[in-house]
Write a protein that holds these residues in place. Structure first.
Motif, short mmCIF file in Angstrom:
data_model
loop_
_atom_site.label_atom_id
_atom_site.label_comp_id
_atom_site.label_asym_id
_atom_site.label_seq_id
_atom_site.Cartn_x
_atom_site.Cartn_y
_atom_site.Cartn_z
N SER A 10 105.64 23.64 -12.70
CA SER A 10 104.97 25.34 -12.98
C SER A 10 106.19 26.13 -13.17
N VAL A 11 105.38 27.49 -13.83
CA VAL A 11 106.64 28.27 -13.80
C VAL A 11 105.73 29.89 -13.61
N ASP A 12 106.35 30.76 -12.78
CA ASP A 12 105.60 31.91 -12.40
C ASP A 12 104.27 31.55 -12.11
N GLY A 13 104.07 30.47 -11.13
CA GLY A 13 102.82 30.06 -10.44
C GLY A 13 101.81 29.45 -11.62
N LEU A 14 102.21 29.29 -12.86
CA LEU A 14 101.34 28.63 -13.70
C LEU A 14 101.59 27.23 -13.97
N ARG A 15 100.60 26.14 -13.67
CA ARG A 15 100.85 24.86 -13.70
C ARG A 15 100.47 24.54 -15.24
N TYR A 16 101.87 23.35 -15.58
CA TYR A 16 101.53 22.86 -17.10
C TYR A 16 102.05 21.60 -16.96
N SER A 17 102.13 20.73 -18.01
CA SER A 17 102.68 19.49 -17.84
C SER A 17 103.29 19.00 -19.09
N TYR A 18 104.35 17.95 -19.06
CA TYR A 18 104.85 17.40 -20.34
C TYR A 18 104.78 16.02 -20.28
N ARG A 19 104.91 15.49 -21.48
CA ARG A 19 104.95 13.81 -21.60
C ARG A 19 106.22 13.50 -22.16
N VAL A 20 106.85 12.40 -21.84
CA VAL A 20 107.96 11.74 -22.20
C VAL A 20 107.66 10.28 -22.57
N LEU A 21 108.04 10.05 -23.94
CA LEU A 21 107.86 8.68 -24.40
C LEU A 21 109.14 8.07 -24.33
N ARG A 22 109.41 7.17 -23.70
CA ARG A 22 110.80 6.73 -23.34
C ARG A 22 111.38 5.87 -24.54
N ARG A 23 112.77 6.08 -24.69
CA ARG A 23 113.25 5.43 -26.10
C ARG A 23 113.14 3.95 -25.93
N THR A 24 112.68 3.49 -27.00
CA THR A 24 112.39 1.72 -27.24
C THR A 24 113.56 1.19 -27.68
N GLY A 25 114.57 1.59 -28.17
CA GLY A 25 115.66 0.97 -28.85
C GLY A 25 116.66 0.39 -27.76
N PRO A 26 117.45 -0.44 -28.05
CA PRO A 26 118.48 -1.24 -27.13
C PRO A 26 119.26 -0.35 -26.45
N ASP A 27 119.86 -0.61 -25.38
CA ASP A 27 120.99 0.43 -24.82
C ASP A 27 122.20 0.74 -25.61
N THR A 28 122.31 -0.60 -26.18
CA THR A 28 123.69 -0.44 -27.10
C THR A 28 123.50 -0.02 -28.74
N GLY A 29 122.17 0.44 -29.02
CA GLY A 29 121.78 0.79 -30.28
C GLY A 29 122.09 2.25 -30.25
#
Length: 302
Positions: A10-29
């Protein structure tokens, strides 16, 4: 399957949302900072599958329903730029990272540019497309006619007028997939006003707000791109805007208009991938080595 998370803020009392699609590559990539995508006035968190697919192996991809968009709370009357900028900053803070890559398209380009001006240290790289840096009074009159149709309950007429305002329909200028893009954009506009509680308000606000692209920017690597036939703001005017960002680069993409992200989705996604991972753009034909000059694959500008 990639891991997907939706978080509420929320910001200034306003509700909102965000989406995260996690990285699919290898940690060493190879990988880069999270990519935050900000789209047009009616584009929410689910509108960027091409970015998910191309960027997923190298970065967390972040999209959002900011206040006034999608399922988020409506914005209060008056200017909204500061509220939206604060909302984006909250997302960066909540991600727990020092910096992000920021991609802004169309209406979202104004917000992304403002965020970079206010918090340059939080932006690793900035990419802006279809920048509405100059809107004429005739264009505003057309938009006003569209919003008047919407206010009168004519959703079909509204969707048609908005689509016409956002596309190059000149038969003498070739635009790839023009008919398909026209049908998709019009259908998307109609769907938005029929299913989003804030769509009408968002359209009125995008007409009333005058995005500020003045003030310049330095200290942030930046790339500005556009379709060569963009009729919202011409490629020449967008290149002039790009020149106000110190050290930035500019390119136009052939056979596309303002909806270049739809008409040339693969090319745009590849360009985003290369820029945000510091890969050379020139060998792929995406950008000349000379700042603010178009590449082959793109029509040169005088």
């Amino acid at each position: 399957m990639p891991e997907e998370t939706v978080r509420s803020l929320s910001v200034d009392g306003l509700r909102y949302s965000y989406r995260v699609l996690r990285r699919t590559g290898p940690d060493t990539g190879p990988h880069t900072e999270p990519v935050v995508v900000l789209g047009g006035a009616l584009q929410g968190m689910l509108g960027w599958p091409q970015m998910d697919g191309r960027l997923g192996p190298v970065a967390n991809v972040v999209t959002a329903d900011l206040p006034g968009m999608g399922s988020a709370a409506p914005l209060p009357p008056g200017p909204s730029a500061d509220i939206l900028c604060a909302a984006v900053t909250r997302i960066i803070d909540d991600l727990g990272v020092p910096r992000v890559n920021l991609f802004g398209f169309s209406y979202g380009a104004a917000l992304a540019f403002r965020c970079a001006q206010h918090n340059p240290g939080r932006i690793a790289r900035l990419m802006l497309g279809g920048v509405p840096a100059h809107i004429t009074e005739a264009q505003r009159a057309h938009w006003q006619c569209a919003t008047d149709r919407l206010a009168a309950g004519d959703r079909e007429g509204f969707a048609t007028l908005v689509t016409e305002a956002l596309m190059c329909l000149d038969p003498d200028r070739y635009v790839a997939r023009r008919d398909l893009a026209y049908r998709y954009v019009r259908r998307s506009m109609l769907h938005a006003v029929e299913h989003s509680p804030h769509a009408a308000d968002s359209m009125f606000r995008s007409l009333g707000d005058r995005p500020d692209f003045s003030g310049g920017l330095s200290g942030v690597p930046a790339l500005v791109f556009t379709g060569e036939h963009d009729t919202v703001t011409s490629a020449e005017r967008q290149r002039a805007f790009a020149a106000t960002i110190r050290g930035s680069r500019f390119t136009t993409i052939r056979d596309a208009d303002h909806w270049v992200v739809l008409e040339k989705a693969d090319e745009v996604a590849e360009l985003v991938l290369r820029f945000f991972t510091d890969r050379p753009l020139e060998p792929a034909g995406y950008l000349s080595a000379v700042p603010h000059q178009s590449h082959p694959g793109v029509r040169p500008r005088p």
